[in-house]
Design a protein around this motif. Sequence first.
Motif, short mmCIF file in Angstrom:
data_model
loop_
_atom_site.label_atom_id
_atom_site.label_comp_id
_atom_site.label_asym_id
_atom_site.label_seq_id
_atom_site.Cartn_x
_atom_site.Cartn_y
_atom_site.Cartn_z
N GLY A 293 -41.01 85.14 30.76
CA GLY A 293 -40.80 83.58 30.97
C GLY A 293 -39.76 83.45 31.81
N GLY A 294 -40.04 82.55 32.84
CA GLY A 294 -39.01 82.38 33.82
C GLY A 294 -37.54 81.83 33.19
N SER A 295 -36.19 81.79 34.09
CA SER A 295 -35.29 81.20 33.54
C SER A 295 -34.71 80.21 34.59
CB SER A 295 -34.11 82.36 33.76
OG SER A 295 -33.75 82.65 34.85
N TRP A 296 -33.78 79.52 34.19
CA TRP A 296 -33.10 78.55 35.14
C TRP A 296 -32.77 78.90 36.50
CZ3 TRP A 296 -27.98 79.59 37.02
CH2 TRP A 296 -27.57 80.71 36.73
N ALA A 297 -32.76 79.98 36.77
CA ALA A 297 -32.49 80.55 38.14
C ALA A 297 -33.61 81.42 38.60
CB ALA A 297 -31.30 81.56 38.15
N SER A 298 -35.11 81.25 37.98
CA SER A 298 -36.23 81.97 38.42
C SER A 298 -36.74 81.33 39.64
CB SER A 298 -37.11 82.26 37.34
OG SER A 298 -36.44 82.93 36.28
N SER A 299 -37.27 82.10 40.49
CA SER A 299 -38.23 81.53 41.71
C SER A 299 -39.29 80.96 41.14
CB SER A 299 -38.38 82.47 42.63
OG SER A 299 -39.35 83.46 42.23
N PRO A 300 -40.14 79.87 41.69
CA PRO A 300 -41.33 79.58 41.27
C PRO A 300 -42.42 80.85 40.86
CG PRO A 300 -40.60 78.15 42.96
CD PRO A 300 -39.68 79.23 42.95
N GLU A 301 -42.43 81.65 41.58
CA GLU A 301 -43.09 82.74 41.33
C GLU A 301 -43.01 83.33 39.99
OE1 GLU A 301 -46.50 85.51 42.27
OE2 GLU A 301 -45.79 83.62 42.95
N GLU A 302 -41.69 83.39 39.69
CA GLU A 302 -41.32 84.08 38.39
C GLU A 302 -41.57 82.96 37.11
OE1 GLU A 302 -37.34 84.93 39.09
OE2 GLU A 302 -38.02 86.99 39.99
N LEU A 303 -42.04 81.89 37.48
CA LEU A 303 -42.32 80.92 36.37
C LEU A 303 -43.89 80.85 36.09
CD1 LEU A 303 -40.00 78.30 37.37
CD2 LEU A 303 -40.05 79.22 35.06
N ARG A 304 -44.60 81.70 36.86
CA ARG A 304 -45.97 81.86 36.30
C ARG A 304 -46.39 82.39 34.90
NH1 ARG A 304 -48.50 85.66 38.14
NH2 ARG A 304 -46.70 86.86 39.11
N SER A 305 -47.32 82.12 34.54
CA SER A 305 -47.84 82.45 33.08
C SER A 305 -47.62 83.73 32.75
CB SER A 305 -48.74 81.62 32.42
OG SER A 305 -48.77 80.30 32.57
N ALA A 306 -48.42 84.49 33.69
CA ALA A 306 -48.66 86.04 33.70
C ALA A 306 -47.51 86.78 34.13
CB ALA A 306 -49.77 86.24 34.56
N TRP A 307 -46.39 86.18 34.60
CA TRP A 307 -45.11 86.95 35.19
C TRP A 307 -44.34 87.73 34.06
CZ3 TRP A 307 -39.92 86.81 34.13
CH2 TRP A 307 -38.95 87.58 34.89
N ARG A 308 -44.36 88.97 34.36
CA ARG A 308 -43.61 89.84 33.52
C ARG A 308 -42.59 90.63 34.30
NH1 ARG A 308 -46.75 94.97 33.08
NH2 ARG A 308 -45.87 95.09 30.82
N GLN A 309 -41.67 91.39 33.56
CA GLN A 309 -40.63 92.35 34.26
C GLN A 309 -39.99 93.18 33.31
OE1 GLN A 309 -36.61 90.58 35.36
NE2 GLN A 309 -37.25 90.84 37.65
N GLY A 310 -39.69 94.44 33.74
CA GLY A 310 -38.94 95.36 33.13
C GLY A 310 -37.61 95.38 33.00
N ASN A 311 -36.89 95.70 32.03
CA ASN A 311 -35.38 95.51 32.18
C ASN A 311 -34.92 96.56 31.18
OD1 ASN A 311 -32.69 94.72 32.37
ND2 ASN A 311 -33.68 92.71 33.12
N ASP A 312 -33.84 97.14 31.44
CA ASP A 312 -33.10 98.18 30.65
C ASP A 312 -32.84 97.37 29.33
OD1 ASP A 312 -30.88 99.65 29.24
OD2 ASP A 312 -31.32 101.20 31.05
N ALA A 313 -33.24 98.03 28.13
CA ALA A 313 -32.91 97.54 26.81
C ALA A 313 -31.60 97.25 26.50
CB ALA A 313 -33.64 98.15 25.78
N ASN A 314 -30.70 97.78 26.90
CA ASN A 314 -29.15 97.64 26.95
C ASN A 314 -28.56 96.69 27.84
OD1 ASN A 314 -28.61 99.44 24.80
ND2 ASN A 314 -29.18 101.13 26.22
N ASN A 315 -29.22 96.35 28.81
CA ASN A 315 -28.79 95.12 29.71
C ASN A 315 -28.43 94.04 29.17
OD1 ASN A 315 -27.90 94.40 32.29
ND2 ASN A 315 -30.25 93.72 32.82
N THR A 316 -27.41 93.17 29.57
CA THR A 316 -27.02 91.91 29.11
C THR A 316 -26.90 91.26 30.28
OG1 THR A 316 -24.72 92.37 28.89
CG2 THR A 316 -26.00 92.75 27.19
#
Length: 600
Positions: free
Chosen positions: A565-588
């Motif tokens: 799910g895109g955020s308030w600061a995501s580009s339009p590309e990142e707001l696509r329904s299929a968009w996904r991203q990996g992130n360190d589980a400890n990241n905040t």
Amino acid sequence: MTALAAGCSREASSPSSDDAGGARTPIVTISADQAVSPVPPWRIPQVEVTDENAAELKKKAAEALARGRLFGGADDAIPLYFALRRFDPEDAAANRGFDKSLQRLIVRGDEALAGLDRDPLSLRRAHEIAAVARAVAPGNVDIVEYLARLDRADDSQEANRLGEEALNAGRLGVDGGRDEALTHFRQALELRPGDMRAMQGIAAVESALIRRAEIAADRDDYAGAERELAIAAKVRPPAPSVEDARGRLAMQRIVRVNALRDAGVAALMRQGGIDEARRQLAVLLRIAPAGDPAAKELRERIDLATHYGLFRPGQVFTDAMQGGGRGPQLVVIPHGAFRMGSEENEGQDSERPARNIRFDRGLAMSRTEITVGEFRRFMQATKHRARATRRGYSTAYDERSGNLVRRGNVDWQSDYTGQPARDDMPVIHVSAKDAIAYAEWLSAQTGQRYRLPSEAEFEYALRAGGRGRFPWGDGPPPARSGNFTGGADVSPSGRRWRNAFAGYGDGTWGPTRVGSYNPNAWGLHDLAGNVSEWVADCWHDNYRRAPRDGAAWLNPGCRSRVVRGGSWASSPEELRSAWRQGNDANNTTARIGFRVVREI
């Protein structure tokens, strides 16, 4: 000259040439309650006539006739006139008296025949009269006709007897068989129109058919009951009794159908009661009329229970918590299927291969992201130490540079710039492990299973039945559809997005209060926009070996989790329904929050 009248000597069961027209001597057989033994031949009382007493006997005969004494003894009209005629066949007065006596006799016979429906002994009297008639005037035309009427009455009574035997044996005769009740009773009516016994027999056949229908209905065989009633309606139309029975059975059917529905619904309220409810539905479908609303209701209830337990799709609810208060608001999303990921002409390799996912059971998802206030209750009730708090910093937005930067003393209580956050804001600066800990606490508090949504569940809920590039379709976002990067958005210092939806403005910069924008088709807010969200899955570079049942794809000890799910600061590309991203589980960070699902 002397004459003596002698009685007849033939037996009642033997035909004689003296019987007019060869009419048979009847053997009387009627119903058990009207049983009459055969009537013996009538013997004419002996009367001696002489020249000296003839005048006196005529006078006695006339008096007997006037008083209605026809044949009881030697002093009655018929024996006297019979003897006088034998003494002097040319005696006109004797002949007239004899004829009048015969006429009176036939009248009495017809009266006896007419009384068959009222008096069980009337048929015997009719036969006694017939015995007299045969003895004194076997060839008289009127007597012959009377005997024929008596024969028909006998045949009618015999037909009634046979009909009653068949009725008692259950041979109702609805198929027109020769030895069946209805056939015999109708024959009796043909022989003797208006025969009460025959009409009662026909009514009994109708009643027996109605009773058969009632028995069939008691066995839940309403189709068989209707067949019996349809036959009964032909017995003596018009058939008000049949229509009354049809109305009673229709009401019985309604009561039975509703009782089955209620029993099925009650079963659904019990743990593991779906199988019992299905058994009730099977019976209900067998007996209910086509399109019956009770059957439809129970089927829908079973379907709902199968897929949603005690809930309904679209239902909003909360769970009570042991420590008091309620958990987050949840929306029941429907079961169903969708195609997950992006096709070859869209997106990134990590979003492929696209595959079909089916959810056989619905689930409840929090309407919005978990808020600061909701997370605060968890933090105050437990000894959990959030990742950013222990580390002493998080990634926050810097208005001067327009970038996300590391900033100290920022944690789950902070907004996207690092300032204290309001309780109605989505909680950010939380790691995937913080989010999982919150879901586990909710499970312990409510007794229900809370968890992070799987990646498949998140995309299914995000699409909400659509198949477009974006959650809302393929074009630009509709007004008030979410907190996205829009060309009309302006930061507090006047910054604008370089890569944004042209012309779109949501009136804010950074995350905003949860639920501020229109929900999607399933009643969920901000799945796209506001903040991105942690899901339960470990990160994988593609979907080649991903589960096909919608479950989370987990590996023991994985350190990288999926963000959807895109955020308030995501580009339009990142707001696509299929968009996904990996992130360190400890990241905040100021861009990632989470929501929960609750299994139902």
